[in-house]
Scaffold this motif. Sequence first.
Motif, PDB file in Angstrom:
ATOM      1  N   GLY A 299       0.815  -1.305   0.055  1.00 19.98           N
ATOM      2  CA  GLY A 299      -0.054   0.055   0.044  1.00 19.98           C
ATOM      3  C   GLY A 299       0.714   1.394  -0.035  1.00 19.98           C
ATOM      4  N   PRO A 300       0.299   2.492  -0.180  1.00 14.08           N
ATOM      5  CA  PRO A 300       1.104   3.609  -0.450  1.00 14.08           C
ATOM      6  C   PRO A 300       1.460   4.046   0.986  1.00 14.08           C
ATOM      7  N   GLY A 301       2.609   4.970   0.731  1.00 15.19           N
ATOM      8  CA  GLY A 301       3.367   5.393   2.070  1.00 15.19           C
ATOM      9  C   GLY A 301       2.363   5.982   3.093  1.00 15.19           C
ATOM     10  N   LEU A 302       2.697   5.618   4.405  1.00 13.71           N
ATOM     11  CA  LEU A 302       1.929   6.142   5.500  1.00 13.71           C
ATOM     12  C   LEU A 302       0.378   5.627   5.780  1.00 13.71           C
ATOM     13  N   CYS A 303       0.201   4.632   4.971  1.00 13.11           N
ATOM     14  CA  CYS A 303      -1.218   4.104   4.905  1.00 13.11           C
ATOM     15  C   CYS A 303      -1.518   3.031   6.294  1.00 13.11           C
ATOM     16  N   GLY A 304      -0.587   2.875   6.820  1.00 12.95           N
ATOM     17  CA  GLY A 304      -0.566   2.292   7.901  1.00 12.95           C
ATOM     18  C   GLY A 304      -0.233   0.599   7.928  1.00 12.95           C
ATOM     19  N   LYS A 305       0.500   0.296   7.199  1.00 12.79           N
ATOM     20  CA  LYS A 305       1.139  -1.218   7.131  1.00 12.79           C
ATOM     21  C   LYS A 305       1.740  -1.789   8.113  1.00 12.79           C
ATOM     22  N   THR A 306       2.824  -0.748   8.652  1.00 15.18           N
ATOM     23  CA  THR A 306       3.631  -1.301   9.839  1.00 15.18           C
ATOM     24  C   THR A 306       2.655  -1.179  10.986  1.00 15.18           C
ATOM     25  N   THR A 307       1.591  -0.381  11.036  1.00 11.57           N
ATOM     26  CA  THR A 307       0.906   0.018  12.218  1.00 11.57           C
ATOM     27  C   THR A 307      -0.192  -1.541  12.411  1.00 11.57           C
TER      28      THR A 307
ATOM     29  N   GLU B 164     -13.024  -2.552   6.709  1.00 14.09           N
ATOM     30  CA  GLU B 164     -12.736  -1.289   7.095  1.00 14.09           C
ATOM     31  C   GLU B 164     -12.001  -1.300   8.459  1.00 14.09           C
ATOM     32  N   ALA B 165     -10.753  -0.476   8.476  1.00  8.72           N
ATOM     33  CA  ALA B 165     -10.138  -0.660   9.834  1.00  8.72           C
ATOM     34  C   ALA B 165      -9.725   0.831  10.321  1.00  8.72           C
ATOM     35  N   CYS B 166      -9.175   0.643  11.393  1.00 12.34           N
ATOM     36  CA  CYS B 166      -8.416   1.647  11.891  1.00 12.34           C
ATOM     37  C   CYS B 166      -7.310   1.026  12.685  1.00 12.34           C
ATOM     38  N   ALA B 167      -6.045   0.862  11.917  1.00 14.06           N
ATOM     39  CA  ALA B 167      -5.030   0.074  12.556  1.00 14.06           C
ATOM     40  C   ALA B 167      -4.600   0.742  13.764  1.00 14.06           C
ATOM     41  N   SER B 168      -4.548   2.066  14.024  1.00 16.38           N
ATOM     42  CA  SER B 168      -3.879   2.543  14.974  1.00 16.38           C
ATOM     43  C   SER B 168      -4.702   2.373  16.306  1.00 16.38           C
TER      44      SER B 168
ATOM     45  N   TYR C  50      -9.546  -1.154   3.924  1.00 16.93           N
ATOM     46  CA  TYR C  50      -9.686   0.417   3.988  1.00 16.93           C
ATOM     47  C   TYR C  50      -9.176   1.020   5.305  1.00 16.93           C
ATOM     48  N   ASN C  51      -8.319   1.550   5.583  1.00 14.77           N
ATOM     49  CA  ASN C  51      -7.771   1.828   6.747  1.00 14.77           C
ATOM     50  C   ASN C  51      -7.992   3.414   7.090  1.00 14.77           C
ATOM     51  N   LYS C  52      -7.696   3.748   8.135  1.00 15.89           N
ATOM     52  CA  LYS C  52      -7.956   5.212   8.698  1.00 15.89           C
ATOM     53  C   LYS C  52      -9.415   5.746   8.586  1.00 15.89           C
ATOM     54  N   ARG C  53     -10.234   4.866   9.173  1.00 20.62           N
ATOM     55  CA  ARG C  53     -11.720   4.917   8.960  1.00 20.62           C
ATOM     56  C   ARG C  53     -11.984   6.039  10.059  1.00 20.62           C
TER      57      ARG C  53
ATOM     58  N   THR D  50       5.847  -6.197   5.720  1.00 22.58           N
ATOM     59  CA  THR D  50       5.164  -5.090   4.957  1.00 22.58           C
ATOM     60  C   THR D  50       6.352  -4.644   4.007  1.00 22.58           C
ATOM     61  N   VAL D  51       5.999  -3.768   2.912  1.00 20.73           N
ATOM     62  CA  VAL D  51       6.762  -3.162   1.947  1.00 20.73           C
ATOM     63  C   VAL D  51       7.027  -1.813   2.358  1.00 20.73           C
ATOM     64  N   PRO D  52       8.075  -0.933   1.964  1.00 22.94           N
ATOM     65  CA  PRO D  52       8.228   0.379   2.133  1.00 22.94           C
ATOM     66  C   PRO D  52       7.067   1.049   1.116  1.00 22.94           C
ATOM     67  N   GLY D  53       6.414   1.838   1.804  1.00 19.61           N
ATOM     68  CA  GLY D  53       5.259   2.273   0.618  1.00 19.61           C
ATOM     69  C   GLY D  53       5.911   3.685  -0.192  1.00 19.61           C
ATOM     70  N   GLN D  54       6.936   4.438   0.153  1.00 21.21           N
ATOM     71  CA  GLN D  54       7.420   5.418  -0.495  1.00 21.21           C
ATOM     72  C   GLN D  54       7.791   5.047  -1.891  1.00 21.21           C
TER      73      GLN D  54
ATOM     74  N   GLU E  58      11.069   6.379  11.421  1.00 22.08           N
ATOM     75  CA  GLU E  58      10.165   5.395  11.312  1.00 22.08           C
ATOM     76  C   GLU E  58       9.402   4.885  10.051  1.00 22.08           C
ATOM     77  N   ARG E  59       9.783   5.471   8.935  1.00 23.58           N
ATOM     78  CA  ARG E  59       9.472   4.997   7.825  1.00 23.58           C
ATOM     79  C   ARG E  59      10.121   3.531   7.316  1.00 23.58           C
ATOM     80  N   THR E  60       9.204   2.778   6.835  1.00 28.06           N
ATOM     81  CA  THR E  60       9.909   1.275   6.295  1.00 28.06           C
ATOM     82  C   THR E  60      11.015   1.694   5.212  1.00 28.06           C
TER      83      THR E  60
HETATM   84  N1  LIG Z   1      -5.788   8.325  12.365  1.00 26.18           N
HETATM   85  C1  LIG Z   1      -5.121   7.139  12.053  1.00 26.18           C
HETATM   86  N2  LIG Z   1      -3.727   7.385  11.790  1.00 26.18           N
HETATM   87  C2  LIG Z   1      -3.363   5.810  11.534  1.00 26.18           C
HETATM   88  C3  LIG Z   1      -3.804   4.666  11.303  1.00 26.18           C
HETATM   89  N3  LIG Z   1      -3.247   3.666  10.997  1.00 26.18           N
HETATM   90  C4  LIG Z   1      -1.930   4.440  11.081  1.00 26.18           C
HETATM   91  N4  LIG Z   1      -1.768   5.411  11.318  1.00 26.18           N
HETATM   92  C5  LIG Z   1      -0.863   6.402  11.540  1.00 26.18           C
HETATM   93  O1  LIG Z   1      -0.310   6.688  10.210  1.00 26.18           O
HETATM   94  C6  LIG Z   1       1.088   6.906  10.373  1.00 26.18           C
HETATM   95  C7  LIG Z   1       1.934   6.176   9.354  1.00 26.18           C
HETATM   96  O2  LIG Z   1       1.546   4.662   9.628  1.00 26.18           O
HETATM   97  P1  LIG Z   1       2.664   3.356   9.305  1.00 26.18           P
HETATM   98  O3  LIG Z   1       2.171   2.363   9.708  1.00 26.18           O
HETATM   99  O4  LIG Z   1       4.138   3.723   9.744  1.00 26.18           O
HETATM  100  O5  LIG Z   1       2.734   3.373   7.591  1.00 26.18           O
HETATM  101  P2  LIG Z   1       3.249   2.469   6.598  1.00 26.18           P
HETATM  102  O6  LIG Z   1       2.146   2.056   5.779  1.00 26.18           O
HETATM  103  O7  LIG Z   1       4.129   1.524   7.381  1.00 26.18           O
HETATM  104  O8  LIG Z   1       4.150   3.852   5.821  1.00 26.18           O
HETATM  105  P3  LIG Z   1       5.776   3.244   5.173  1.00 26.18           P
HETATM  106  O9  LIG Z   1       6.549   2.588   5.968  1.00 26.18           O
HETATM  107  O10 LIG Z   1       6.383   4.675   4.705  1.00 26.18           O
HETATM  108  O11 LIG Z   1       5.168   2.602   3.821  1.00 26.18           O
HETATM  109  C8  LIG Z   1       1.576   6.676  11.781  1.00 26.18           C
HETATM  110  O12 LIG Z   1       1.621   7.673  12.418  1.00 26.18           O
HETATM  111  C9  LIG Z   1       0.413   5.810  12.309  1.00 26.18           C
HETATM  112  O13 LIG Z   1       0.302   6.232  13.862  1.00 26.18           O
HETATM  113  C10 LIG Z   1      -5.416   4.892  11.417  1.00 26.18           C
HETATM  114  O14 LIG Z   1      -6.326   3.932  11.247  1.00 26.18           O
HETATM  115  N5  LIG Z   1      -5.794   6.035  11.772  1.00 26.18           N
END
Ligand SMILES: Nc1nc2c(ncn2[C@@H]2O[C@H](COP(=O)(O)OP(=O)(O)OP(=O)(O)O)[C@@H](O)[C@H]2O)c(=O)[nH]1
Lengths: 162, 195
Positions: free
Chosen positions: B19-27, B167-171, B140-143, B78-82, B52-54
Amino acid sequence: MSNSQMVMYDEEFQEINVVIERLLKDSNSKVIFLVDKNGQLISGVGETERFDTTSLASLTAGNIAATGGLAKLIGEKEFSILFHEGEKDNLHISIVGGRVILVVLFDNRSSLGLVRLRVKKASEELSVIFEKLMKKSDEKVKSGTSFPFAEITDDDIDNLFS
Amino acid sequence: MSFINYASREINCKIVYYGPGLCGKTTNLQHVYAKTAPEAKGKMISLATETERTLFFDFLPLALGEIRGFKTRFHLYTVPGQVFYDASRKLILKGVDGIVYVADSQEERMDANIESLDNLRHNLKEQGYDLDKLPYVVQYNKRDLPNAVPVEELRRELNPTNVPDFEACASTGEGVFETLKAVAKLILVDLKKGR
Ligand SMILES: Nc1nc2c(ncn2[C@@H]2O[C@H](COP(=O)(O)OP(=O)(O)OP(=O)(O)O)[C@@H](O)[C@H]2O)c(=O)[nH]1
Ligand SMILES: [Mg+2]
């Protein structure tokens, strides 16, 4: 070739372990691992309990994959041997028969020259075994030999996550 | 591809979160790690930048239990999304058994989602895989975010083939295990067919 399913049977597992046990002794090394290129541990001998073998397998495969990528960029096929020198322990990593990674960890009771020499011989033996293994699993697939997962049920799968 | 070891009676499967960068894969992986019993998990490895970017991958091994006398292990990556880490993404897809595509629900990430999904298809194809033939689910994350696009719209853009989606909220962990279970199940069903 390298896209077919990886399978390991008792017979070949024993044969492989005989070879790497001998390599461990002959090369005076501390621990030896065999890792699938996809990062899955196949076997390990020596002081394996001192290491997080699962992590080691995944990072080794990542390492080989990354240097393989580098090799392609400069027009090489792959780097078949990697050597990492530490203060106490050293890692000798090589590719066996194109798809399996042999990792030898040794300290100053051994030497790079000795390890390299012994690895060469062991690699040839291992290649033969893996070749045989691939043939065997291909044949089993073709002949439709009963597969242990053919009968798994939805309940089996759900139970995993309970 | 999965690795079946009759000698140690183990089966290993590789799941990749894309998935794209910062979408929440690592989370996603961090939540699975946090909520899994110690005896069922190994160490989580994150090869990340200082921010903390992958950088290369995250790795989490799970040993969930036995099926028909075989220890069943899932290796989560997880892959690096960037965008510029494409070479690394290709490496991590090698030997994949199942894919979780994680989308970022935020409106401004729609283009990034589409681009990443195209990239996934393309990179798989390059290695002789077809996404439509692989065990594959969409998340679908970050709902929880106010600028989240309605699910129907995400589905239309990102899941035209109607694979299982969540649907998800990984955090907070919502939807994380549902997603993982779904892809694991598809992989096991695939194995059952003996391919
Ligand atoms: N509000 C919200 N923030 C989230 C959610 N999931 C992840 N985040 C935040 O999004 C940011 C990026 O999350 P990562 O899990 O590091 O993203 P990634 O997809 O691994 O990014 P890359 O390693 O760059 O590919 C972090 O600050 C997380 O806390 C979510 O469901 N809701
Ligand atoms: Mg990440």
